[in-house]
Design a protein around this motif. Structure first.
Motif, mmCIF file in Angstrom:
data_model
loop_
_atom_site.group_PDB
_atom_site.id
_atom_site.type_symbol
_atom_site.label_atom_id
_atom_site.label_comp_id
_atom_site.label_asym_id
_atom_site.label_seq_id
_atom_site.Cartn_x
_atom_site.Cartn_y
_atom_site.Cartn_z
ATOM 1 N N HIS A 65 4.472 67.581 47.971
ATOM 2 C CA HIS A 65 5.238 66.946 46.890
ATOM 3 C C HIS A 65 5.208 65.458 47.146
ATOM 4 O O HIS A 65 5.709 65.026 48.172
ATOM 5 N N PRO A 66 4.622 64.648 46.328
ATOM 6 C CA PRO A 66 3.935 65.003 45.077
ATOM 7 C C PRO A 66 2.607 65.702 45.352
ATOM 8 O O PRO A 66 2.199 65.840 46.499
ATOM 9 N N LYS A 158 -1.361 71.569 39.377
ATOM 10 C CA LYS A 158 -1.420 70.452 38.430
ATOM 11 C C LYS A 158 -1.556 70.983 37.009
ATOM 12 O O LYS A 158 -0.886 70.501 36.086
ATOM 13 N N ASN A 163 4.898 68.989 40.036
ATOM 14 C CA ASN A 163 4.875 67.599 40.555
ATOM 15 C C ASN A 163 4.737 67.581 42.033
ATOM 16 O O ASN A 163 5.207 68.229 42.795
#
Length: 163
Positions: A65-66, A158, A163
Motif C-alpha cells: 500500500h500503495p 489495480k 490503492n
C-alpha cells in the motif's frame, strides 16, 4: 485428395488434443502396467470451500500500500503474453473467467496458489473445481515464477481499483 486432407486434419487435431493433456505426466519403467490396471483412479478429495487460501505454499501474501507500479507493469506484461488470450480484464468470460472483481472474490493467497499451483488447485480445491465446471476448459499450468504471479496479483488489484 480429400482423404489425404482429412488424415492431415485428423492428425493435427489429435496432436493438439494430446498437447493439452497433463504436462506433468512422468514416465516410469512400469508405466505400461500402470495404464493397464483395471482399478479406478483415486478421485482427489476437494478442499472445503471455507479454505479461502486454496492449495499450495502461499499462506500469507503481504500486499503493498500503495500499489507497486513496477509490479503492475511486470504483471501487465505477463498478462499480455500468457493470460490475455483466455481472460478479459472485465467481468466477461472469454475462455476463462473475466478478472474484474477477482481480488474482491478471492484472497491473495488463493490467487497466488491458483496461478502457481494450477493443476493441484483444479484437482483439490472446491472453488477451483466449481470454476472448471462453468468454464469447461482446464487452465494450463503457465509455469510462472512466484514473482511473476505476485506481479499479476498486483495488476489484478489495480484493475479492481485497489490503492
Amino acid at each position: 485428395m480429400k482423404l489425404k486432407l482429412f488424415c492431415i486434419a485428423f492428425c493435427a487435431i489429435a496432436v493438439a488434443l494430446y498437447s493439452c493433456g497433463n504436462s506433468e505426466r512422468k514416465s516410469s519403467p512400469n508405466a505400461a502396467s500402470e495404464t493397464a490396471s483395471t482399478e479406478p483412479a483415486a478421485t482427489p478429495t476437494p478442499v472445503p470451500s471455507g479454505d479461502a487460501k486454496g492449495v499450495g505454499k502461499f499462506t500469507n501474501v503481504q500486499l503493498t500500500h500503495p500499489l507497486d507500479e513496477k509490479m503492475i507493469v511486470a504483471g501487465q506484461q505477463t498478462y499480455d503474453v500468457k493470460c490475455a488470450s483466455c481472460h478479459k480484464m472485465t467481468d466477461e468470460k472469454l475462455v476463462g473467467p473475466g478478472w474484474k472483481g477477482v481480488t474482491d472474490r478471492r484472497t491473495p493467497e488463493w490467487i497466488m496458489n491458483f496461478i502457481t499451483n494450477t493443476d493441484e488447485m483444479l484437482n483439490k480445491d472446491a472453488e477451483a473445481q466449481a470454476m472448471l465446471e462453468i468454464c469447461m476448459v482446464r487452465m494450463p499450468n503457465q509455469n510462472l515464477k512466484d514473482e511473476d504471479a505476485r506481479a499479476i496479483l498486483e495488476f489484478m488489484r489495480k484493475n479492481d481499483g485497489k490503492n
